[in-house]
Design a protein around this motif. Structure first.
Motif, PDB file in Angstrom:
ATOM      1  N   ASP A   1       1.044  -1.083   0.009  1.00  0.00           N
ATOM      2  CA  ASP A   1      -0.185   0.038   0.074  1.00  0.00           C
ATOM      3  C   ASP A   1       0.927   1.166   0.023  1.00  0.00           C
ATOM      4  O   ASP A   1       1.825   1.442   1.089  1.00  0.00           O
ATOM      5  CB  ASP A   1      -0.784   0.008   1.322  1.00  0.00           C
ATOM      6  CG  ASP A   1      -1.658   1.281   1.396  1.00  0.00           C
ATOM      7  OD1 ASP A   1      -1.710   2.151   0.659  1.00  0.00           O
ATOM      8  OD2 ASP A   1      -2.421   1.063   2.444  1.00  0.00           O
ATOM      9  N   THR A   2       0.903   1.949  -1.099  1.00  0.00           N
ATOM     10  CA  THR A   2       2.095   2.937  -1.469  1.00  0.00           C
ATOM     11  C   THR A   2       1.363   4.289  -1.248  1.00  0.00           C
ATOM     12  O   THR A   2       0.428   4.742  -1.952  1.00  0.00           O
ATOM     13  CB  THR A   2       2.579   2.717  -2.814  1.00  0.00           C
ATOM     14  OG1 THR A   2       1.379   3.068  -3.713  1.00  0.00           O
ATOM     15  CG2 THR A   2       3.185   1.423  -2.858  1.00  0.00           C
TER      16      THR A   2
ATOM     17  N   ASP B   1      -1.861  16.116   3.717  1.00  0.00           N
ATOM     18  CA  ASP B   1      -2.579  14.998   4.505  1.00  0.00           C
ATOM     19  C   ASP B   1      -2.530  14.582   5.864  1.00  0.00           C
ATOM     20  O   ASP B   1      -1.566  15.260   6.552  1.00  0.00           O
ATOM     21  CB  ASP B   1      -1.908  13.546   3.890  1.00  0.00           C
ATOM     22  CG  ASP B   1      -2.355  13.011   2.332  1.00  0.00           C
ATOM     23  OD1 ASP B   1      -3.706  13.296   2.409  1.00  0.00           O
ATOM     24  OD2 ASP B   1      -1.526  12.780   1.790  1.00  0.00           O
TER      25      ASP B   1
ATOM     26  N   GLN C   1       2.266  10.926  -3.664  1.00  0.00           N
ATOM     27  CA  GLN C   1       1.576  12.419  -4.310  1.00  0.00           C
ATOM     28  C   GLN C   1       2.043  12.780  -5.525  1.00  0.00           C
ATOM     29  O   GLN C   1       3.475  12.431  -5.805  1.00  0.00           O
ATOM     30  CB  GLN C   1       1.769  13.533  -3.114  1.00  0.00           C
ATOM     31  CG  GLN C   1       1.331  13.212  -1.933  1.00  0.00           C
ATOM     32  CD  GLN C   1       1.355  14.350  -0.959  1.00  0.00           C
ATOM     33  OE1 GLN C   1       2.575  15.083  -0.815  1.00  0.00           O
ATOM     34  NE2 GLN C   1       0.346  15.041  -0.532  1.00  0.00           N
ATOM     35  N   THR C   2       1.306  13.553  -6.331  1.00  0.00           N
ATOM     36  CA  THR C   2       1.978  13.972  -7.567  1.00  0.00           C
ATOM     37  C   THR C   2       3.320  14.817  -7.066  1.00  0.00           C
ATOM     38  O   THR C   2       4.376  14.859  -7.992  1.00  0.00           O
ATOM     39  CB  THR C   2       1.089  15.118  -8.098  1.00  0.00           C
ATOM     40  OG1 THR C   2      -0.422  14.494  -8.448  1.00  0.00           O
ATOM     41  CG2 THR C   2       1.725  15.651  -9.573  1.00  0.00           C
TER      42      THR C   2
ATOM     43  N   ARG D   1      -7.150  14.007   3.242  1.00  0.00           N
ATOM     44  CA  ARG D   1      -6.614  15.279   3.303  1.00  0.00           C
ATOM     45  C   ARG D   1      -7.084  16.043   4.296  1.00  0.00           C
ATOM     46  O   ARG D   1      -8.197  15.933   4.734  1.00  0.00           O
ATOM     47  CB  ARG D   1      -7.037  15.685   1.864  1.00  0.00           C
ATOM     48  CG  ARG D   1      -6.766  15.064   0.685  1.00  0.00           C
ATOM     49  CD  ARG D   1      -5.303  15.455   0.309  1.00  0.00           C
ATOM     50  NE  ARG D   1      -4.995  16.764   0.164  1.00  0.00           N
ATOM     51  CZ  ARG D   1      -3.466  16.919  -0.539  1.00  0.00           C
ATOM     52  NH1 ARG D   1      -2.830  16.114  -1.222  1.00  0.00           N
ATOM     53  NH2 ARG D   1      -3.293  18.231  -0.635  1.00  0.00           N
TER      54      ARG D   1
ATOM     55  N   ARG E   1      -7.469  13.343  -7.613  1.00  0.00           N
ATOM     56  CA  ARG E   1      -7.574  14.718  -6.935  1.00  0.00           C
ATOM     57  C   ARG E   1      -8.411  15.637  -7.213  1.00  0.00           C
ATOM     58  O   ARG E   1      -8.197  16.157  -8.552  1.00  0.00           O
ATOM     59  CB  ARG E   1      -6.180  15.137  -6.618  1.00  0.00           C
ATOM     60  CG  ARG E   1      -5.520  15.739  -5.252  1.00  0.00           C
ATOM     61  CD  ARG E   1      -4.531  15.787  -5.202  1.00  0.00           C
ATOM     62  NE  ARG E   1      -3.861  16.868  -5.084  1.00  0.00           N
ATOM     63  CZ  ARG E   1      -2.531  17.006  -4.725  1.00  0.00           C
ATOM     64  NH1 ARG E   1      -1.733  16.087  -5.054  1.00  0.00           N
ATOM     65  NH2 ARG E   1      -1.942  18.252  -4.628  1.00  0.00           N
TER      66      ARG E   1
HETATM   67  C1  WT7 Z   1      -3.117  12.034  -2.414  1.00  0.00           C
HETATM   68  C2  WT7 Z   1      -2.208  12.292  -3.864  1.00  0.00           C
HETATM   69  C3  WT7 Z   1       0.153   8.629  -5.071  1.00  0.00           C
HETATM   70  C4  WT7 Z   1      -0.225   9.022  -6.734  1.00  0.00           C
HETATM   71  C5  WT7 Z   1      -1.586   8.918  -7.328  1.00  0.00           C
HETATM   72  C6  WT7 Z   1      -2.529  10.132  -6.598  1.00  0.00           C
HETATM   73  C7  WT7 Z   1      -3.804  10.230  -1.364  1.00  0.00           C
HETATM   74  C8  WT7 Z   1      -2.240   8.557  -2.193  1.00  0.00           C
HETATM   75  C9  WT7 Z   1      -2.378   7.043  -0.896  1.00  0.00           C
HETATM   76  C10 WT7 Z   1      -2.297   5.840  -0.044  1.00  0.00           C
HETATM   77  C11 WT7 Z   1      -3.609   6.746   1.498  1.00  0.00           C
HETATM   78  C12 WT7 Z   1      -3.130   7.898  -0.505  1.00  0.00           C
HETATM   79  C13 WT7 Z   1      -3.366  11.286  -0.451  1.00  0.00           C
HETATM   80  C14 WT7 Z   1      -2.280  12.195  -1.142  1.00  0.00           C
HETATM   81  N1  WT7 Z   1      -3.021   9.052  -1.495  1.00  0.00           N
HETATM   82  N2  WT7 Z   1      -2.074   7.345  -2.079  1.00  0.00           N
HETATM   83  N3  WT7 Z   1      -1.558   4.524  -0.246  1.00  0.00           N
HETATM   84  N4  WT7 Z   1      -2.913   6.030   1.108  1.00  0.00           N
HETATM   85  N5  WT7 Z   1      -3.506   7.996   0.822  1.00  0.00           N
HETATM   86  O1  WT7 Z   1      -1.614  11.420  -6.541  1.00  0.00           O
HETATM   87  O2  WT7 Z   1      -3.725  13.062  -7.216  1.00  0.00           O
HETATM   88  O3  WT7 Z   1      -1.311  13.710  -6.273  1.00  0.00           O
HETATM   89  O4  WT7 Z   1      -3.059  12.519  -4.672  1.00  0.00           O
HETATM   90  O5  WT7 Z   1      -3.584  10.836  -2.680  1.00  0.00           O
HETATM   91  O6  WT7 Z   1      -4.414  11.955   0.177  1.00  0.00           O
HETATM   92  O7  WT7 Z   1      -2.104  13.409  -0.723  1.00  0.00           O
HETATM   93  P1  WT7 Z   1      -2.233  12.571  -6.313  1.00  0.00           P
END
Ligand code: WT7
Length: 646
Positions: A409-410, A498, A413-414, A513, A524
């Motif tokens: 479970d990774t 987060d 974020q962007t 978030r 997002r």
């Molecule tokens: C947001 C980032 C990661 C690339 C795809 C999304 C949430 C992401 C998890 C996880 C809990 C997660 C966070 C983060 N998020 N992976 N494994 N467990 N929350 O990228 O569109 O930039 O979104 O996705 O809230 O801040 P993103």
């Protein structure tokens, strides 16, 4: 106490990183980041090896982030040229179309030739190092070709998800001043045709898009489109007769590789800028270790290249590591709910990486569509994009992975470029719903609202206290916004946006978030963007948008709308507004709930109290907290009475 799944001993025996390795390498990466990343930096081919490894300050008054600064390299040479000797005939990309009859295998040698030809095409069109190129394509190999061709000549790509509307595309073109747009006639989604070229035509009618000189069109479905001469050119015509030789342009480590727009808590989407050297080192390294990559793996990440996951873990990470990567154009439930598992059997996928929203949607269809497939090629499962609820984790583990495949479970974020918190599958025992522990070089900290660092078991806001090579360098064209968004709330630290909890074992649990960003099906969205789409409708006076719980999407979109005087809410108008938002932003922004609001709860200074709206949307009207500071506390009762989730 949550359940602990120990590391599978069989998996661990052959894994790249053991529990001891993890402890030792993590320790080294924290005590001596320069030495650690100097050594790891050698995993990529440098045209000029770097001597300066890290030059970073997170101080808002002197913010700068530079890695491998004096080195020079080329990303496409790392993903293609250096693979040719050992892996020329190895399959680089397996394309699996929307239609199950449509698939293609492309070797490293073929991909190299195609990328060189397209890089020459771009050069002939006058594209030079530093130019911005918008890519608005479906999940077809040409998307990877276009990205790699840009990287080959030092052009900066900006991939725009094919589900975005003409307006959203136009906004990104305007901000990045793109010179070329690369698109296709149409995309395909569950056999439905997506009018990509029509959308580009509409986008380019918007003011401020005159930077675009050429539109390159890939013929994909053969659907009818208008080609506007001399602006529009067919990909296949341009490629005719191009040389398969194109020397990669050496670029500085900090030369921009791409801009990717993502939603923030205020205003328009921001252009997250990633650079070349540190990004490539970080994403290829995390890809290799988190997925425990081996030479004969077939790796499939279901993300679209329009998101960062598609950049780092469909295209750049896997290809830099010489892996076989699957590009899937379709959706999980077409032609039926077995599609994912059929594709896994068809291509013998061993590493599979998807989003919780897809798992939850498939879980609802029961076990039969999974169980009728073999999945014996699988050896590891991954999750990304949003918190995974323990029920979905357990189902993924038991039904899909048959208790034999570790789950990673990774969290990332962007902005982080690559994976930040995740189990290493041979090293770290897992707990359903926890992203577990930080990757090498990653220093998470938890703070309360006042910025006090909390030790041990704690819950608060998630910061990263020191730099890692894959991190965002700036917001394209707005460095001040970059500083304000990430480095000002807790000066000296990167603020993720987060919330997080650390448990008794030091495991991290992302709680979602803490800003005005919502996560819908792992995508997002800024509540401000949806609000501004709503208020641009002539009948809307005001709107406030919050996230609400949603069984499949994780979070749904809950909109409160105040109409202009003289208008009354009806079902027809509700439908019209929902359609309006889809048209303005794209289908991912479709409101799930739209409640008429005669008044919105505001402070005396006019600020909308979203906290209260969130609680009403969550159907927790008994938890509104203090409402006496509102300008007119009377508006709240109506909103509670008329709430749409009860
Ligand atoms: C947001 C980032 C990661 C690339 C795809 C999304 C949430 C992401 C998890 C996880 C809990 C997660 C966070 C983060 N998020 N992976 N494994 N467990 N929350 O990228 O569109 O930039 O979104 O996705 O809230 O801040 P993103």
């Amino acid at each position: 106490m949550s359940k602990l799944y120990p590391v599978n001993p069989e998996f661990a025996a052959a894994a790249r990183v053991s529990a001891d390795d993890y402890a030792r390498l993590y320790d080294e990466s924290i005590k001596d980041p320069e030495g650690f990343w100097k050594r790891i930096g050698q995993r990529v081919d440098w045209i000029k090896p770097p001597t300066r490894i890290k030059d970073v300050s997170f101080d808002p008054s002197d913010l700068h982030i530079r890695w491998y600064e004096d080195g020079q390299l080329n990303v496409s040479a790392n993903c293609l040229d250096r693979q040719l000797e050992k892996r020329g005939d190895k399959v680089a990309i397996i394309f699996e179309g929307d239609d199950p009859k449509d698939s293609r295998r492309i070797t490293y040698r073929e991909l190299h030739a195609e990328v060189c030809k397209f890089a020459n095409t771009l050069k002939n069109l006058g594209v030079v190092k530093g130019d911005r190129i918008a890519i608005y394509l479906p999940m077809i190999p040409e998307a990877a070709v276009a990205m790699l061709a840009c990287a080959r000549i030092g052009a900066i790509h900006s991939v725009v998800f094919g589900g975005f509307s003409p307006d959203s595309l136009a906004g990104r073109i305007v901000d990045s001043k793109a010179k070329v747009v690369i698109t296709a006639d149409e995309g395909l989604r569950a056999s439905k045709h997506i009018p990509l070229k029509v959308n580009v035509d509409a986008a380019l009618e918007r003011p401020g898009t005159s930077s675009v000189e050429t539109v390159i069109v890939v013929r994909h479905t053969g659907g009818p489109i208008n080609m506007q001469s001399p602006r529009d050119r067919w990909y296949h015509t341009l490629m005719e007769g191009q040389s398969t030789d194109c020397a990669p342009t050496p670029v500085e480590a900090e030369h921009p590789l791409f801009v990717l727009y993502t939603s923030g808590s205020t205003g328009k989407p921001k252009g997250v800028l990633h650079t070349t050297g540190g990004y490539l080192v970080y994403i290829s390294y995390t890809h290799e270790l988190v997925f425990d990559l081996r030479e004969d793996d077939v790796y499939w990440c279901t993300a679209d290249v329009g998101w960062v996951t598609g950049h780092s873990y469909v295209v750049y990470g896997p290809l830099c590591n010489g892996a076989t990567t699957v590009m899937f154009e379709g959706v999980p439930n077409y032609p039926d709910h077995s599609r994912f598992w059929q594709v896994i059997d068809k291509h013998k996928v061993s590493l599979f990486y998807t989003a919780p929203t897809a798992i939850r949607a498939l879980m609802r269809e029961g076990e039969e569509p999974v169980k009728k497939t073999s999945r014996k090629s699988l050896r590891l499962l991954g999750s990304v994009g949003e918190p995974i609820n323990p029920e979905a984790w357990e189902w993924y583990n038991r039904v899909v992975g048959e208790n034999r495949c570790p789950i990673v479970d990774t969290w990332w974020q962007t902005e982080t470029g690559g994976i930040m918190i995740s189990p290493l599958p041979g090293a770290i025992a897992t707990k359903p719903g926890s992203a577990t522990r930080p990757f090498f070089g990653v220093t998470p900290a938890i703070v309360d609202a006042d910025g006090k660092v909390l030790e041990g078991e704690a819950e608060g806001n998630l910061l990263i206290t020191t730099s890692w090579p894959g991190q965002v360098r700036t917001i394209y064209g707005d460095h001040q916004r970059f500083i304000d968004t990430y480095f000002s709330a807790y000066p000296g630290n990167y603020f993720s946006g987060d919330g997080v909890r650390r448990d008794e074992d030091g495991y991290y649990w992302i709680t979602g978030r803490v800003d005005d960003v919502i996560n819908v099906s792992g995508h997002r969205l800024g509540t401000a963007e949806v609000e501004s789409a709503l208020v641009s409708h002539p009948k809307v006076a005001e709107a406030a948008v919050v996230g609400c719980p949603h069984d499949i999407k994780g979070q749904g979109i809950y909109a409160y709308v105040t109409l202009v005087v003289g208008e009354t809410g009806s079902d027809d108008l509700r439908k019209e507004l929902v359609a309006w938002v889809r048209k303005e932003i794209g289908p991912i922004a479709t409101p799930d709930y739209l409640q008429w609001a005669p008044g919105l709860p505001k402070t005396r200074s006019g600020k909308i109290m979203r906290r209260i709206l969130r609680k009403i949307g969550e159907n927790k009207p008994d938890q509104l907290g203090d409402i006496t500071t509102l300008a007119d506390p009377g508006v709240v009762q109506n909103l509670v009475d008329e709430r749409l989730i009860k």
